[in-house]
Scaffold this motif. Structure first.
Motif, mmCIF file in Angstrom:
data_model
loop_
_atom_site.group_PDB
_atom_site.id
_atom_site.type_symbol
_atom_site.label_atom_id
_atom_site.label_comp_id
_atom_site.label_asym_id
_atom_site.label_seq_id
_atom_site.Cartn_x
_atom_site.Cartn_y
_atom_site.Cartn_z
ATOM 1 N N VAL A 2 0.851 -1.183 0.000
ATOM 2 C CA VAL A 2 0.000 0.000 0.000
ATOM 3 C C VAL A 2 0.895 1.243 0.000
ATOM 4 O O VAL A 2 1.905 1.288 0.685
ATOM 5 C CB VAL A 2 -0.914 0.000 1.242
ATOM 6 N N LYS A 3 0.510 2.242 -0.787
ATOM 7 C CA LYS A 3 1.259 3.493 -0.828
ATOM 8 C C LYS A 3 0.424 4.620 -0.241
ATOM 9 O O LYS A 3 -0.794 4.644 -0.377
ATOM 10 C CB LYS A 3 1.637 3.837 -2.268
ATOM 11 N N CYS A 4 1.116 5.553 0.390
ATOM 12 C CA CYS A 4 0.466 6.724 0.971
ATOM 13 C C CYS A 4 -0.054 7.613 -0.158
ATOM 14 O O CYS A 4 0.636 7.828 -1.151
ATOM 15 C CB CYS A 4 1.460 7.480 1.848
ATOM 16 N N GLU A 5 -1.258 8.120 0.008
ATOM 17 C CA GLU A 5 -1.871 8.969 -1.012
ATOM 18 C C GLU A 5 -1.282 10.383 -1.024
ATOM 19 O O GLU A 5 -1.453 11.100 -1.995
ATOM 20 C CB GLU A 5 -3.379 9.051 -0.797
ATOM 21 N N LYS A 8 3.241 9.389 -1.471
ATOM 22 C CA LYS A 8 3.482 8.323 -2.448
ATOM 23 C C LYS A 8 4.568 7.328 -2.032
ATOM 24 O O LYS A 8 5.103 6.621 -2.855
ATOM 25 C CB LYS A 8 3.827 8.911 -3.828
ATOM 26 N N GLU A 9 4.906 7.282 -0.742
ATOM 27 C CA GLU A 9 5.867 6.312 -0.231
ATOM 28 C C GLU A 9 5.133 5.046 0.173
ATOM 29 O O GLU A 9 3.954 5.074 0.496
ATOM 30 C CB GLU A 9 6.605 6.877 0.992
ATOM 31 N N GLY A 10 5.831 3.933 0.187
ATOM 32 C CA GLY A 10 5.243 2.682 0.628
ATOM 33 C C GLY A 10 5.007 2.702 2.131
ATOM 34 O O GLY A 10 5.816 3.239 2.886
ATOM 35 N N VAL A 33 -3.138 6.688 4.431
ATOM 36 C CA VAL A 33 -2.242 7.770 4.834
ATOM 37 C C VAL A 33 -1.257 7.184 5.844
ATOM 38 O O VAL A 33 -1.666 6.532 6.798
ATOM 39 C CB VAL A 33 -3.018 8.950 5.456
ATOM 40 N N CYS A 34 0.039 7.407 5.626
ATOM 41 C CA CYS A 34 1.047 6.855 6.533
ATOM 42 C C CYS A 34 1.097 7.660 7.833
ATOM 43 O O CYS A 34 0.605 8.785 7.912
ATOM 44 C CB CYS A 34 2.413 6.835 5.861
ATOM 45 N N ASN A 35 1.707 7.055 8.846
ATOM 46 C CA ASN A 35 1.749 7.716 10.154
ATOM 47 C C ASN A 35 2.691 8.920 10.151
ATOM 48 O O ASN A 35 2.538 9.812 10.966
ATOM 49 C CB ASN A 35 2.107 6.723 11.257
ATOM 50 N N ILE A 36 3.634 8.992 9.226
ATOM 51 C CA ILE A 36 4.526 10.156 9.134
ATOM 52 C C ILE A 36 3.739 11.377 8.645
ATOM 53 O O ILE A 36 3.866 12.464 9.196
ATOM 54 C CB ILE A 36 5.711 9.849 8.209
ATOM 55 N N CYS A 37 2.917 11.178 7.622
ATOM 56 C CA CYS A 37 2.083 12.277 7.120
ATOM 57 C C CYS A 37 1.035 12.687 8.148
ATOM 58 O O CYS A 37 0.688 13.853 8.245
ATOM 59 C CB CYS A 37 1.406 11.880 5.813
#
Length: 51
Positions: A2-5, A8-10, A33-37
């Motif tokens: 899955v990639k972050c919307e 765009k990172e995995g 959405v990744c936890n960094i974003c």
């Protein structure tokens, strides 16, 4: 994978194949959405970027 919307990172997964992040529903579609974003942006900023 899955990639972050937003960035765009995995997105990493746990040993149970759950993502380290969250899904946000926009226009009846789920977007990852990744936890960094999540930590760098507020909820309103994330929703504006996903529209």
């Amino acid at each position: 994978m899955v990639k972050c919307e937003i960035c765009k990172e995995g997105i990493e997964t746990t040993f149970l194949n759950k993502i380290k992040g969250t899904y946000i529903k926009v226009n009846k579609k789920q977007k990852a959405v990744c936890n960094i974003c999540q930590s760098n942006h507020t909820k309103e900023e994330i929703l504006n970027k996903l529209k």
